[in-house]
Scaffold this active site. Structure first.
Site, PDB file in Angstrom:
ATOM      1  N   LYS A   1      45.898  34.550  40.290  1.00 54.02           N
ATOM      2  CA  LYS A   1      46.507  35.879  40.501  1.00 54.02           C
ATOM      3  C   LYS A   1      45.812  36.596  41.660  1.00 54.02           C
ATOM      4  CE  LYS A   1      45.159  39.429  37.806  1.00 54.02           C
ATOM      5  NZ  LYS A   1      44.649  40.589  38.551  1.00 54.02           N
ATOM      6  N   ASN A   2      44.473  36.541  41.668  1.00 51.01           N
ATOM      7  CA  ASN A   2      43.734  37.341  42.654  1.00 51.01           C
ATOM      8  C   ASN A   2      43.655  36.691  44.020  1.00 51.01           C
ATOM      9  OD1 ASN A   2      43.520  39.247  40.727  1.00 51.01           O
ATOM     10  ND2 ASN A   2      41.350  38.900  40.274  1.00 51.01           N
TER      11      ASN A   2
ATOM     12  N   ARG B   1      46.934  48.421  41.021  1.00 50.68           N
ATOM     13  CA  ARG B   1      46.103  48.938  42.112  1.00 50.68           C
ATOM     14  C   ARG B   1      45.972  47.936  43.248  1.00 50.68           C
ATOM     15  NH1 ARG B   1      41.971  50.771  42.532  1.00 50.68           N
ATOM     16  NH2 ARG B   1      40.869  49.414  43.916  1.00 50.68           N
TER      17      ARG B   1
ATOM     18  N   CYS C   1      42.093  53.320  36.786  1.00 53.68           N
ATOM     19  CA  CYS C   1      42.665  52.372  35.834  1.00 53.68           C
ATOM     20  C   CYS C   1      41.687  52.364  34.666  1.00 53.68           C
ATOM     21  CB  CYS C   1      42.878  51.006  36.449  1.00 53.68           C
ATOM     22  SG  CYS C   1      41.441  49.988  36.396  1.00 53.68           S
TER      23      CYS C   1
ATOM     24  N   ARG D   1      37.718  53.261  40.550  1.00 53.78           N
ATOM     25  CA  ARG D   1      38.171  52.256  41.531  1.00 53.78           C
ATOM     26  C   ARG D   1      38.744  52.902  42.788  1.00 53.78           C
ATOM     27  NH1 ARG D   1      41.071  47.510  38.331  1.00 53.78           N
ATOM     28  NH2 ARG D   1      40.629  46.379  40.242  1.00 53.78           N
ATOM     29  N   PRO D   2      37.919  53.695  43.475  1.00 45.72           N
ATOM     30  CA  PRO D   2      38.378  54.320  44.720  1.00 45.72           C
ATOM     31  C   PRO D   2      38.626  53.281  45.815  1.00 45.72           C
ATOM     32  CG  PRO D   2      36.029  54.680  44.398  1.00 45.72           C
ATOM     33  CD  PRO D   2      36.529  53.995  43.168  1.00 45.72           C
ATOM     34  N   VAL D   3      39.250  53.723  46.893  1.00 44.89           N
ATOM     35  CA  VAL D   3      39.516  52.819  48.030  1.00 44.89           C
ATOM     36  C   VAL D   3      38.868  53.358  49.308  1.00 44.89           C
ATOM     37  CG1 VAL D   3      41.623  51.800  47.098  1.00 44.89           C
ATOM     38  CG2 VAL D   3      41.747  53.951  48.394  1.00 44.89           C
ATOM     39  N   ASP D   4      37.768  54.104  49.132  1.00 41.99           N
ATOM     40  CA  ASP D   4      37.121  54.724  50.293  1.00 41.99           C
ATOM     41  C   ASP D   4      36.637  53.702  51.325  1.00 41.99           C
ATOM     42  OD1 ASP D   4      35.412  54.323  47.903  1.00 41.99           O
ATOM     43  OD2 ASP D   4      33.796  54.718  49.326  1.00 41.99           O
ATOM     44  N   GLN D   5      36.234  52.527  50.866  1.00 42.13           N
ATOM     45  CA  GLN D   5      35.744  51.514  51.818  1.00 42.13           C
ATOM     46  C   GLN D   5      36.884  50.930  52.650  1.00 42.13           C
ATOM     47  OE1 GLN D   5      32.312  50.925  52.108  1.00 42.13           O
ATOM     48  NE2 GLN D   5      32.374  52.739  50.786  1.00 42.13           N
TER      49      GLN D   5
ATOM     50  N   ASP E   1      34.978  39.584  35.765  1.00 40.45           N
ATOM     51  CA  ASP E   1      36.251  39.287  35.090  1.00 40.45           C
ATOM     52  C   ASP E   1      36.072  38.322  33.922  1.00 40.45           C
ATOM     53  OD1 ASP E   1      38.391  39.401  38.043  1.00 40.45           O
ATOM     54  OD2 ASP E   1      37.443  40.937  36.825  1.00 40.45           O
TER      55      ASP E   1
ATOM     56  N   ILE F   1      29.386  46.014  37.841  1.00 43.31           N
ATOM     57  CA  ILE F   1      30.434  46.253  38.851  1.00 43.31           C
ATOM     58  C   ILE F   1      31.280  47.465  38.513  1.00 43.31           C
ATOM     59  CG2 ILE F   1      32.422  45.248  40.035  1.00 43.31           C
ATOM     60  CD1 ILE F   1      29.941  43.651  40.631  1.00 43.31           C
TER      61      ILE F   1
ATOM     62  N   ARG G   1      50.114  40.493  32.560  1.00 43.81           N
ATOM     63  CA  ARG G   1      49.823  40.752  33.974  1.00 43.81           C
ATOM     64  C   ARG G   1      49.041  39.600  34.587  1.00 43.81           C
ATOM     65  NH1 ARG G   1      47.425  46.518  35.305  1.00 43.81           N
ATOM     66  NH2 ARG G   1      47.500  45.422  37.285  1.00 43.81           N
TER      67      ARG G   1
HETATM   68  C1  EPZ Z   1      39.032  42.728  42.594  1.00 41.74           C
HETATM   69  O1  EPZ Z   1      39.281  44.097  42.369  1.00 41.74           O
HETATM   70  C2  EPZ Z   1      39.811  41.985  41.526  1.00 41.74           C
HETATM   71  N1  EPZ Z   1      41.243  42.262  41.709  1.00 41.74           N
HETATM   72  C3  EPZ Z   1      39.332  42.434  40.144  1.00 41.74           C
HETATM   73  O2  EPZ Z   1      40.037  41.663  39.182  1.00 41.74           O
HETATM   74  C4  EPZ Z   1      37.843  42.127  40.034  1.00 41.74           C
HETATM   75  O3  EPZ Z   1      37.376  42.595  38.777  1.00 41.74           O
HETATM   76  C5  EPZ Z   1      37.085  42.837  41.168  1.00 41.74           C
HETATM   77  O4  EPZ Z   1      37.639  42.432  42.442  1.00 41.74           O
HETATM   78  C6  EPZ Z   1      35.600  42.500  41.167  1.00 41.74           C
HETATM   79  O5  EPZ Z   1      35.434  41.124  41.288  1.00 41.74           O
HETATM   80  C7  EPZ Z   1      41.908  41.610  42.692  1.00 41.74           C
HETATM   81  O6  EPZ Z   1      41.357  40.820  43.432  1.00 41.74           O
HETATM   82  C8  EPZ Z   1      43.371  41.912  42.811  1.00 41.74           C
HETATM   83  P1  EPZ Z   1      36.190  45.726  44.186  1.00 41.74           P
HETATM   84  P2  EPZ Z   1      38.844  45.179  43.488  1.00 41.74           P
HETATM   85  O7  EPZ Z   1      36.789  46.468  45.316  1.00 41.74           O
HETATM   86  O8  EPZ Z   1      38.904  44.559  44.830  1.00 41.74           O
HETATM   87  C9  EPZ Z   1      33.910  49.879  43.935  1.00 41.74           C
HETATM   88  C10 EPZ Z   1      41.292  41.320  37.236  1.00 41.74           C
HETATM   89  O9  EPZ Z   1      40.957  41.425  36.052  1.00 41.74           O
HETATM   90  N2  EPZ Z   1      34.675  50.232  45.142  1.00 41.74           N
HETATM   91  O10 EPZ Z   1      35.486  44.441  44.455  1.00 41.74           O
HETATM   92  O11 EPZ Z   1      39.612  46.409  43.238  1.00 41.74           O
HETATM   93  C11 EPZ Z   1      34.819  49.661  42.730  1.00 41.74           C
HETATM   94  O12 EPZ Z   1      35.075  50.902  42.099  1.00 41.74           O
HETATM   95  C12 EPZ Z   1      40.871  42.370  38.256  1.00 41.74           C
HETATM   96  O13 EPZ Z   1      41.949  40.357  37.707  1.00 41.74           O
HETATM   97  C13 EPZ Z   1      34.485  51.489  45.725  1.00 41.74           C
HETATM   98  O14 EPZ Z   1      33.703  52.305  45.239  1.00 41.74           O
HETATM   99  O15 EPZ Z   1      37.336  45.424  43.109  1.00 41.74           O
HETATM  100  C14 EPZ Z   1      33.999  48.730  41.869  1.00 41.74           C
HETATM  101  O16 EPZ Z   1      33.070  49.491  41.131  1.00 41.74           O
HETATM  102  C15 EPZ Z   1      40.185  43.537  37.566  1.00 41.74           C
HETATM  103  N3  EPZ Z   1      35.182  51.803  46.844  1.00 41.74           N
HETATM  104  C16 EPZ Z   1      33.256  47.871  42.895  1.00 41.74           C
HETATM  105  O17 EPZ Z   1      33.297  48.605  44.124  1.00 41.74           O
HETATM  106  C17 EPZ Z   1      36.068  50.929  47.435  1.00 41.74           C
HETATM  107  O18 EPZ Z   1      36.669  51.270  48.473  1.00 41.74           O
HETATM  108  C18 EPZ Z   1      33.896  46.505  43.143  1.00 41.74           C
HETATM  109  O19 EPZ Z   1      35.269  46.735  43.352  1.00 41.74           O
HETATM  110  C19 EPZ Z   1      36.234  49.659  46.836  1.00 41.74           C
HETATM  111  C20 EPZ Z   1      35.527  49.333  45.703  1.00 41.74           C
END
Ligand code: EPZ
Length: 416
Positions: free
Chosen positions: A22-23, A92, A116, A121-125, A304, A326, A396
């Site tokens: 999926k990912n 998301r 969620c 889970r912000p997208v600031d980065q 995960d 995480i 999902r």
């Molecule tokens: C991906 O989510 C996966 N989803 C998640 O899988 C997985 O749990 C996660 O990576 C960690 O491995 C997909 O690939 C579609 P991150 P993602 O950005 O990219 C913080 C599942 O069950 N962060 O690596 O959204 C964030 O809040 C899902 O299949 C910021 O603060 O995760 C988190 O605490 C759940 N700002 C940490 O970083 C940002 O701009 C890691 O998040 C981005 C992230």
């Protein structure tokens, strides 16, 4: 809403086939936005999240054909670079269209995903990186607006390891002017799978799978055909189900090569695991030994798989300490497992799980995708019936879950 009814106590034995990841599929689908030529993806899992992403792309003007597990996407007619709230709020990962749209169309309007269950889970980065590449990014009325006549290569550093952040910025950089370097990049195998597809489309990328990815922008990308990698988290979930039930299973269309940290812990728990080119076999002991885990970015133990390991520790010999580093709220399965008789104490981002010799079936509620998986595992070992509500979370991320479990000997069925 559908529910899953499980009659616990059956050992899992036999064989099941693993679906595409999926990912990996989600970012690969958005990569189609980067080219005017058709992108053909095979081994695409039949999941609700995939359906949501296809709906999102179609309303942007992408032509989509599905034939079994093959999806053909043609973004030549892309004319609506907008990802609306009603679709983004359900998934998301929709944020993954932001980078490709900014690079291909010079503009993007993507709803903020909203939180969620497992965290803010912000997208600031994602925004920080696109801004560094010259995009003019504003956030208003719940939408991210990105305008960029032409993205410029830049040196990017993400404050934390972010999987979709790395993927978004890597895709945007493919069509930027000059070189982009992403430091502190995510090393997940799904990032590598995406990079391999982009390279086949003509992108110039090196370092995927390490924490420094270099991308030389090119004028345009072509189409290609790409097979999606196996789902390592689905694989790990079935391995845990077999481990918890004292089972002996073989999984096909997958391997253990991206699951070293998970396999290491399953062996510590007393399981025998053999991994071949595209199969993996697990033979469980009569009773598992508790194993402590600490989640961390790849190649360390994946967040995960944390919920699934809380479930197996609930019936293991001894006490396990589980640290979730995480996400800030990824223990919601704990209270549901406690309803099944588990002995779990939560202290901040640490859970202390003392194994019980048995769990008792009950009605429980799924709260997020991997939490649901941990309830399924617990239901498989609990005495009597376990009824899991809100299993749309499971749909999902797990293709044909009850069919695959039933084929392995589980007594499970979906009830309306
Ligand atoms: C991906 O989510 C996966 N989803 C998640 O899988 C997985 O749990 C996660 O990576 C960690 O491995 C997909 O690939 C579609 P991150 P993602 O950005 O990219 C913080 C599942 O069950 N962060 O690596 O959204 C964030 O809040 C899902 O299949 C910021 O603060 O995760 C988190 O605490 C759940 N700002 C940490 O970083 C940002 O701009 C890691 O998040 C981005 C992230």
């Amino acid at each position: 809403m559908d529910k899953l009814l499980i009659e616990g106590g059956q050992r899992l034995t036999g064989e099941a086939a693993i679906s595409g990841a999926k990912n990996a599929a989600l970012p690969l689908l958005t990569a189609a936005l980067l080219t005017r030529e058709p992108l053909v993806l095979t081994n695409v899992p039949a999941l609700n999240d995939i359906g949501t992403m296809l709906k999102l792309l179609a309303q942007m003007g992408v032509r989509i054909e599905r034939d079994g597990d093959t999806v053909t996407l043609d973004a030549a007619g892309l004319d609506n670079p907008v990802a609306p709230y009603e679709l983004v709020k359900t998934m998301r990962a929709s944020v993954l269209v932001l980078g490709p749209l900014a690079a291909r169309c010079g503009e993007a309007k993507v709803s903020l995903p909203g939180g969620c269950a497992i965290g803010a889970r912000p997208v600031d980065q994602h925004i920080k990186g696109l801004t560094a590449m010259g995009a003019e990014v504003t956030v208003e009325h719940g939408y991210v607006h990105a305008k960029s006549p032409k993205l410029k290569g830049a040196r990017l550093f993400t404050d934390m390891v972010t999987v979709t952040g790395t993927e978004n910025l890597m895709m945007a950089a493919c069509l930027a002017d000059g070189e982009t370097v992403i430091e502190n990049a995510a090393r997940e195998p799904e990032v590598v799978d995406l990079a391999n597809c982009l390279i086949a489309m003509g992108a110039r990328i090196s370092g995927a799978g390490t924490d420094v990815i270099r991308i030389q922008g090119v004028e345009s990308l072509r189409g290609t055909t790409h097979r999606i990698m196996p789902d390592r988290i689905e694989t790990g979930t079935y391995l845990c189900a077999a481990a918890a039930t004292g089972g002996d299973i073989r999984l096909t269309n997958t391997s253990g090569c991206y699951l070293d940290a998970v396999i290491d812990k399953l062996m510590d728990a007393g399981c025998q695991v053999e991994s071949a080119r595209d199969t993996i076999r697990l033979k469980a002991p009569q009773r598992l030994t508790a194993v402590s885990i600490r989640t961390s970015p790849y190649p360390a133990f994946p967040t995960d798989m944390q919920a699934q390991f809380m479930a197996i520790n609930a019936v293991a010999e001894g006490t396990a300490v589980i640290r979730e580093t995480i996400f800030e709220n990824r223990f919601m399965h704990a209270v549901e497992l406690i309803r099944l008789g588990a002995d779990i104490k939560i202290d901040g981002n640490t859970a202390f799980v003392t194994g019980r010799s048995r769990l008792d079936g009950a009605t429980v509620m799924a709260t997020d995708l991997r939490a649901s998986a941990s309830l399924v595992i617990a239901g498989l070992v609990a005495q009597g019936e376990t009824l899991i509500e809100r299993i749309y979370h499971l749909d999902r991320g797990y293709e044909g879950l009850e069919q695959k479990l039933a084929a392995l000997g589980a007594r499970v069925r979906r009830v309306k």
